[in-house]
Design a protein around this motif. Structure first.
Motif, PDB file in Angstrom:
ATOM      1  N   GLU A 120      40.406   8.851  16.391  1.00  0.00           N
ATOM      2  CA  GLU A 120      40.461   8.372  17.764  1.00  0.00           C
ATOM      3  C   GLU A 120      39.066   8.029  18.288  1.00  0.00           C
ATOM      4  O   GLU A 120      38.896   7.112  19.079  1.00  0.00           O
ATOM      5  CB  GLU A 120      41.141   9.417  18.656  1.00  0.00           C
ATOM      6  CG  GLU A 120      41.656   8.759  19.934  1.00  0.00           C
ATOM      7  CD  GLU A 120      42.509   9.698  20.775  1.00  0.00           C
ATOM      8  OE1 GLU A 120      43.157  10.583  20.172  1.00  0.00           O
ATOM      9  OE2 GLU A 120      42.503   9.548  21.998  1.00  0.00           O
ATOM     10  N   ILE A 121      38.048   8.765  17.793  1.00  0.00           N
ATOM     11  CA  ILE A 121      36.682   8.437  18.197  1.00  0.00           C
ATOM     12  C   ILE A 121      36.312   7.042  17.683  1.00  0.00           C
ATOM     13  O   ILE A 121      35.768   6.214  18.406  1.00  0.00           O
ATOM     14  CB  ILE A 121      35.688   9.496  17.650  1.00  0.00           C
ATOM     15  CG1 ILE A 121      35.970  10.830  18.363  1.00  0.00           C
ATOM     16  CG2 ILE A 121      34.260   9.053  17.871  1.00  0.00           C
ATOM     17  CD1 ILE A 121      35.119  11.969  17.875  1.00  0.00           C
ATOM     18  N   ILE A 122      36.670   6.800  16.409  1.00  0.00           N
ATOM     19  CA  ILE A 122      36.391   5.477  15.832  1.00  0.00           C
ATOM     20  C   ILE A 122      37.123   4.407  16.620  1.00  0.00           C
ATOM     21  O   ILE A 122      36.562   3.375  16.988  1.00  0.00           O
ATOM     22  CB  ILE A 122      36.835   5.435  14.347  1.00  0.00           C
ATOM     23  CG1 ILE A 122      36.007   6.417  13.531  1.00  0.00           C
ATOM     24  CG2 ILE A 122      36.675   4.029  13.784  1.00  0.00           C
ATOM     25  CD1 ILE A 122      36.542   6.626  12.130  1.00  0.00           C
ATOM     26  N   VAL A 123      38.398   4.694  16.899  1.00  0.00           N
ATOM     27  CA  VAL A 123      39.205   3.721  17.631  1.00  0.00           C
ATOM     28  C   VAL A 123      38.586   3.450  19.014  1.00  0.00           C
ATOM     29  O   VAL A 123      38.514   2.311  19.472  1.00  0.00           O
ATOM     30  CB  VAL A 123      40.663   4.214  17.761  1.00  0.00           C
ATOM     31  CG1 VAL A 123      41.438   3.373  18.751  1.00  0.00           C
ATOM     32  CG2 VAL A 123      41.347   4.183  16.405  1.00  0.00           C
ATOM     33  N   SER A 124      38.073   4.500  19.657  1.00  0.00           N
ATOM     34  CA  SER A 124      37.447   4.320  20.968  1.00  0.00           C
ATOM     35  C   SER A 124      36.230   3.412  20.862  1.00  0.00           C
ATOM     36  O   SER A 124      36.007   2.540  21.704  1.00  0.00           O
ATOM     37  CB  SER A 124      36.995   5.667  21.543  1.00  0.00           C
ATOM     38  OG  SER A 124      38.078   6.541  21.618  1.00  0.00           O
TER      39      SER A 124
END
Lengths: 183, 230, 183
Positions: free
Chosen positions: B197-201
């Motif tokens: 989710e961090i990458i996606v953010s």
């Protein structure tokens, strides 16, 4: 087409005496050409240093191991059927013991590797045999009575922890995954 | 994009990149790869629906692309340094194995098989019990097997279920920005439940920048990133 | 005792791939002597005119028929069918052929995708196996002799561009990268 080479190949793979006529038929050449090629092959192989010999019995021909080396060959073949089991062999025997009668695809699904050579060896050793199961499309494998007797049990369910391990849930889950699409 | 690449037509992220390169008739360089970043990211959302189990592999390459992209956008932030083999190098190498696999397939399909022979088996005259095939050996071997077969925790599925698509993330960041005008990137990440989710953010943020909906201030390296509404 | 001759006999009767270690054990001679004898045997057999070939897969050896004569051989054996390979299978086999023995993370680093399912699939098909490598913490994978036989090559180094792809300039660096902790 190289007759010498093809003749060498078929004598090699046949593993049994071949009649001259049969060789002529397979190679589809004149009988004289085959006879000549056989003479060439004998000249090539039949000397003391060779590990392979060509022998003739009337009109039959066969490629065999050099009889001078029969001791080495026998030691090797005996070790194959009487020595300790390798780890993969033991595991295969184990699965056949606890989960048999079992088909080869099921066995391979459980172990995750191809088992054809190992099964052949276990059968040669008289540890495993094809089960009498006329209904199945695929042959099923089970351990032999000889083996059970030498284990000192009369029946598979006398194997240690048989009830627990026979239908173990991890095994059934693994088997159920077999229909997954190949990656 | 001149043509559409169908989801089922590529195998993995490197294969997809190779096909994109071929479609656009580009050479395999870092610059051309960075140009493909957005096209590549577009496939992430499609994957999430149909091939979610492969998402992790694609995210690894996506982060490399995003890195390349940001490097070409903001070159002054990336001093020249030796970073080992680049994504372009990796892709070139992959391409060579793909070419080789076509030659291997020709060999394989010829059915030019080297046959072994079968020696008639030597049967023991009497049964020999192998020394290591006693009852306790079977038991140990079976116990080992059963523990090896223990099903793996279905961890990946759970992670992917929770993962949020780039598109969703773009929307949620955009909505938050519209409300607050200015936000700290760290705060945006505080709700992230996983690395994915961090990458996606981060990807979502890049998308917003690309669409000129947001810009970022950072007063020092590794300092706070302030996300501003444009 | 003639090692060349005995080696020839053992390979002939074995009917399957033999590990170098196993040959050493059977012949009870030094490993260097066996290696030398194997080289002699390859020199003797491995030419186009020969009906028999010696093939090598890393540390395994097998005596097989010349693949050029496969049609003649099929008169005496059930024809083996190679069957089609899917793209992922082909791609994985290619990398394992050129870079094996190789660990799963290394393979995945090159292919960019998770390879656990495809490796299992290839192992069940008998085309890939775990290499016998007790030193490694992670299992290493290599292609099987059956795979080599179906390609009709005597040695992996006969594959197209083997030297270039086996010692690929980036492979070693890429592989070094893959052993670093996950970023």
């Amino acid at each position: 087409m190289n007759i010498n080479s093809q003749l060498e190949t078929i004598l090699f793979v046949a593993s049994k005496p071949l009649a001259l006529k049969k060789i002529v038929k397979v190679l589809q050449v004149e009988e004289t050409a085959v006879s000549e090629a056989l003479a060439n092959l004998c000249f090539k192989y039949n000397n003391q240093e060779s590990g392979i010999m060509i022998i003739q019995n009337n009109d039959e021909w066969q490629m065999v191991a050099n009889p001078d080396n029969h001791e080495a060959a026998e030691n090797f073949l005996k070790a194959e059927v009487s020595g300790e089991l390798t780890r993969p062999q033991l595991e295969t025997l184990t699965v056949v013991s606890y989960c048999g009668p079992i088909t080869r695809p099921e066995l391979e699904q459980i172990r995750g590797v191809n088992c054809s050579l190992i099964l052949r060896n276990l059968m040669m050793r008289g540890l495993v045999k094809e089960a009498d199961d006329p209904s199945g499309l695929l042959p099923k494998y089970e351990v032999t009575m000889d083996y059970l007797r030498h284990l000192g049990v009369n029946n598979l369910n006398e194997l240690p922890d048989y009830d627990k391990l026979h239908n173990h849930e991890h095994v059934s889950i693994t088997l159920a995954q077999s229909s997954e699409p190949a990656a | 994009m001149i043509q559409e690449i169908k989801l089922e037509k590529f195998q993995g992220p490197l294969d997809l990149l190779l096909q994109l390169i071929e479609l656009e008739k580009l050479n395999i360089t870092e610059v051309s790869l960075s140009q493909l970043t957005e096209q590549f990211l577009n496939f992430l959302d499609k994957l999430e629906n149909d091939r979610s189990e492969e998402l992790a592999d694609f995210l690894v390459i996506a982060t490399k692309l995003v890195y390349l992209k940001s490097k070409t956008l903001l070159p002054y932030l990336y001093p020249e340094e030796d970073e080992g083999p680049s994504l372009a190098d990796q892709l070139k190498m992959y391409q060579q194995y793909i070419l080789a696999s076509k030659k291997v397939n020709i060999l394989w399909s010829q059915n030019r098989i080297a046959y072994g022979r079968v020696e008639p088996p030597v049967k023991n005259t009497e049964f020999v019990l192998p020394l290591n095939a006693r009852g306790e050996d079977l038991l140990k071997s079976m116990q080992k097997l059963v523990s090896r077969l223990r099903p793996v925790n279905p961890l990946p599925k759970i992670t992917i279920d929770r993962a949020i698509s780039v598109k969703q993330k773009v929307e949620s960041i955009w909505n938050a920005l519209k409300q607050h005008k200015k936000m700290n990137f760290k705060d945006l990440l505080s709700v992230a439940e996983s690395k994915t989710e961090i990458i996606v953010s981060f990807l979502a943020l890049l998308e917003l920048m690309r669409d000129q909906k947001a810009f970022i201030n950072q007063d020092s390296a590794f300092g706070n990133m302030e996300v501003n509404l444009i």
